[in-house]
Design an enzyme around this catalytic site. Structure first.
Site, PDB file in Angstrom:
ATOM      1  N   GLN A  13       0.902  -1.124   0.252  1.00 59.66           N
ATOM      2  CA  GLN A  13      -0.277   0.061   0.120  1.00 59.66           C
ATOM      3  C   GLN A  13       0.718   1.398   0.093  1.00 59.66           C
ATOM      4  O   GLN A  13       1.510   1.988   1.136  1.00 59.66           O
ATOM      5  CB  GLN A  13      -0.548  -0.429   0.914  1.00 59.66           C
TER       6      GLN A  13
ATOM      7  N   LYS B 142      -4.077 -10.466 -16.313  1.00 64.63           N
ATOM      8  CA  LYS B 142      -4.962 -10.800 -15.057  1.00 64.63           C
ATOM      9  C   LYS B 142      -6.096  -9.342 -14.740  1.00 64.63           C
ATOM     10  O   LYS B 142      -5.840  -8.489 -14.790  1.00 64.63           O
ATOM     11  CB  LYS B 142      -4.114 -10.856 -13.581  1.00 64.63           C
TER      12      LYS B 142
END
Length: 297
Positions: A94, A193
Site C-alpha cells: 500500500q 490478469k
C-alpha cells in the site's frame, strides 16, 4: 568487540546460519522471552561494530516490536552501524490512500525501520507506483535485490533450459519472467490478469504455443494462491505438458500448497526469503554478495 557479526531470531536462524557461513562471520541468536501479558524481553548480546540483523518479515506484527527492541539492545551494546537483512519486507504493497482514513503502510513502515537501522537489504520488494526501494527509504541506505538469477540457476540444475516456456501470471511479473528467460535462453510470456477480489481473478495468456510445452511459472508472492491457481488452470487448459512453479516469497499455508499441486503444479520451488516447506532456492549467495562491503567498514 568484533568488526562484524550476524544476529538472528530463532524463526530465521537456519537461513541466517547459511548467510553467516557465506560471509565467514559469527552468528548469534537474539533471545526473546514473552511474559504472560504478551510483552517481550529481547536480548542481543555480543554486539559488533557492524551488526547485521537477519529477519524475514512475513507475519510481521509481533516481529516488528521485537526487531525494534533488538536494534535498541545492539545500539546499547556498542554497535555503530546496524544493517537489516529482511529478504521479505512487509507492508510494501500500500503506497497510497485508496479509501478515506487509511494509513499508507509503506511510508509508515519506512519511517519506523529508518529510525532503527542504517541500511536495509531486501529481495524483490513488492513495489507498485514506486519504482525504486531508495524512494521508499530516502533517509537511509536501501537495496532491493532480485532472485531471478538464483531462480534461473536452480531451474538449470533441474534440467530446464532453452525449451522451457517461462511464464508470469500477470503484466507485473514480466520483469522477472524475462530475466529468468534470458538467463535460460528461453521464451518468456506474461498473462493478462483481471482481479475481482483477493481470491477471485481471471487470467488470459497469449494464444498459441503452449500445447505440449514445459512451463516454468513465476510469481514474486503467493499468499492466498488465487492468482497462481488460476494461472495453472489456464496453462493446463492450453495444453501445457508440465508446470513447475517458482515463488520468491512463499506466504501460503499447507492447504494452498495441496491445492496448487492438485491443480497441476509438477513441482513448487520457493526461495529462502521466508522459512517454508517448499524452500529450495538459497538466497545466501545473493545476500552475501550484497553484504561483503560491510565487512570492510
Amino acid at each position: 568487540m568484533s568488526a562484524a557479526a550476524l544476529f538472528s531470531f530463532a524463526h530465521g536462524k537456519t537461513h541466517a546460519a547459511d548467510l553467516a557461513s557465506a560471509l565467514a562471520i559469527p552468528l548469534s541468536e537474539i533471545g526473546v522471552h514473552r511474559f504472560p501479558d504478551g510483552e517481550s524481553r529481547v536480548t542481543a548480546p555480543g554486539a559488533a561494530a557492524t551488526s547485521i540483523v537477519y529477519c524475514p518479515l512475513d507475519r510481521p506484527n509481533e516481529k516488528l516490536v521485537e526487531l525494534m527492541f533488538a536494534a535498541d539492545a545492539l545500539r546499547r551494546g556498542g554497535a555503530r552501524r546496524l544493517v537489516l537483512v529482511a529478504p521479505y519486507l512487509c507492508y510494501m504493497r500500500q503506497d497510497k490512500v485508496f479509501h478515506e482514513g487509511e494509513a499508507v503502510s509503506q511510508q509508515a513502515m519506512a519511517r519506523f525501520l529508518s529510525s532503527c537501522f542504517d541500511r536495509i537489504v531486501t529481495v524483490d520488494a513488492h513495489l507498485h507506483r514506486v519504482a525504486r526501494i531508495e524512494e521508499v527509504f530516502p533517509e537511509i541506505e536501501a537495496q532491493n535485490l532480485t532472485a531471478a538469477d538464483a531462480i534461473a540457476a536452480f531451474a538449470r540444475q533441474k534440467g530446464l533450459g532453452r525449451d522451457v516456456l517461462v511464464a508470469g501470471p500477470d503484466e507485473e511479473s514480466i520483469q522477472w519472467a524475462r530475466r529468468v528467460g534470458d538467463a535460460l535462453g528461453a521464451e518468456a510470456i506474461a498473462g493478462r490478469k483481471t482481479r475481482h477480489g483477493d481470491r477471485n481473478v481471471d487470467i488470459e495468456f497469449p494464444g498459441g504455443g503452449l500445447k505440449g510445452r514445459a512451463v516454468l511459472l513465476l510469481d514474486d508472492i503467493v499468499s492466498s494462491g488465487g492468482t497462481v491457481l488460476t494461472a495453472i488452470s489456464r496453462l493446463k487448459d492450453a495444453g501445457a505438458a508440465s508446470i513447475c512453479l517458482s515463488v520468491t516469497h512463499a506466504l501460503f499455508d499447507g492447504e494452498i500448497e495441496r491445492r496448487l499441486r492438485a491443480a497441476g503444479a509438477t513441482a513448487i520451488w520457493s526461495t529462502t526469503s521466508v522459512p517454508h516447506p517448499t524452500n529450495a532456492i538459497s538466497l545466501a549467495p545473493l545476500l552475501a554478495d550484497a553484504l561483503r562491503g560491510e565487512l570492510l567498514k
